[in-house]
Write a protein that holds these residues in place. Sequence first.
Motif, PDB file in Angstrom:
ATOM      1  N   ARG A 238     -13.035 -11.500   6.481  1.00 22.63           N
ATOM      2  CA  ARG A 238     -13.820 -10.853   7.145  1.00 22.63           C
ATOM      3  C   ARG A 238     -15.247 -11.055   7.116  1.00 22.63           C
TER       4      ARG A 238
ATOM      5  N   ARG B  72      -5.890  -9.929  -0.965  1.00 16.32           N
ATOM      6  CA  ARG B  72      -7.099  -9.038  -0.711  1.00 16.32           C
ATOM      7  C   ARG B  72      -8.282  -9.882  -0.749  1.00 16.32           C
TER       8      ARG B  72
ATOM      9  N   THR C  35     -21.650  -1.447   3.542  1.00 17.42           N
ATOM     10  CA  THR C  35     -21.079  -0.364   3.105  1.00 17.42           C
ATOM     11  C   THR C  35     -21.514  -0.555   1.687  1.00 17.42           C
TER      12      THR C  35
ATOM     13  N   ASP D 181     -10.989  -4.509  -3.092  1.00 15.63           N
ATOM     14  CA  ASP D 181     -10.140  -4.149  -2.067  1.00 15.63           C
ATOM     15  C   ASP D 181     -10.909  -4.539  -0.947  1.00 15.63           C
TER      16      ASP D 181
ATOM     17  N   GLU E 282       0.764  -1.104  -0.046  1.00 15.51           N
ATOM     18  CA  GLU E 282      -0.077  -0.032  -0.033  1.00 15.51           C
ATOM     19  C   GLU E 282       0.909   1.182  -0.030  1.00 15.51           C
TER      20      GLU E 282
ATOM     21  N   ARG F 152     -12.518  -0.074  -4.709  1.00 17.33           N
ATOM     22  CA  ARG F 152     -12.842  -0.277  -3.256  1.00 17.33           C
ATOM     23  C   ARG F 152     -13.361  -1.793  -3.129  1.00 17.33           C
TER      24      ARG F 152
ATOM     25  N   LYS G  47     -13.331  -2.944   0.584  1.00 17.21           N
ATOM     26  CA  LYS G  47     -13.432  -1.673   1.288  1.00 17.21           C
ATOM     27  C   LYS G  47     -15.105  -1.544   1.328  1.00 17.21           C
ATOM     28  N   ILE G  48     -15.952  -1.834   0.220  1.00 23.52           N
ATOM     29  CA  ILE G  48     -17.130  -1.668   0.242  1.00 23.52           C
ATOM     30  C   ILE G  48     -17.975  -3.234   0.010  1.00 23.52           C
TER      31      ILE G  48
END
Length: 314
Positions: A74, A67, A92, A136, A13, A133, A138-139
Amino acid sequence: MDTDSEMFLLAAEELNFTRAAKRAYVTQQCLSAHIKKLEIRMGAPLFERVPYMALTPAGKVLYRSLRRIELIERSCRENIEAIREGTQGEVTLGMNAGRVQFFLPRLYEAYHRKFPHVTLKVVIDDVKNQARRLLDGKIDFLVGVNCPVDRDLVFTPLKEEKVFFLATDSYLKAHAKSPGAYPKTLRTGIIDMKEYDTLPLVQNAEASTLVTVVERYEKKRNLVQDTLVRVSDSNAQIRLCGTGLVGMYLAESLVEMARFHGAETAGNPLRILAIKELTETLRLDLVTHREADQPLYIRQLEVMIRDVFASDKG
């Protein structure tokens, strides 16, 4: 995920071992040792050091794979938590501002009744950034037009959105080439751009699918338009149209918003017009990650979003 992999993700990153080590609260030597161990395990170098820090092809493959593993871990944790404590958590969603205003009020009350302990977070951004996102982790999913295709993404078609033109009566009268053009437009509800002079417009500040569709249409019909204002906020665009100084190409999902603002301009009403020979539509998809095993409260929100758009088709 083991510590070597976590250190690698931080370094990938940052593309700077010093900054990555600070984020991990370890020394640079410690982080470098973890990266070296991982390179030995993988049997390939993961970073190029010169002329600047960058991932090698092997590093890029590992980054993407980790990822995906992170996303699976998660999802697993969220599912276990939902089983242990009931349907609670956070979802999200990625979307643009205009579509959020269109559909969120229509489904949130019903969703909240079903999942009162779930927090709904909406991230507003361009669809390309939303896709990154999603990849990755993130959403959780996104609703967008012409999302970039990727083998790790699953696309569920929601709607083919039409494109309209929005303008006030005074605007149409001022730019009509002949006295009969404006009455004809009102009578048919269709605007023929050839019957109007160069039209002053408001458009998105950034590149968008709608702008691309409009550019193709204008090129096909040899039209020359004059973009006077560039702003990416849909409310601002529609309010500017209400002044009678500019018009705009309007995605179908913004029609309700335009009607709401049109009620504020009773003396000079906003007209939502079909456009002659503009047949290209905006493909709207619900996009999810192929590897995600989502908990019930996320799967149900996806179902409710599909139902909202299905009811519009009906």
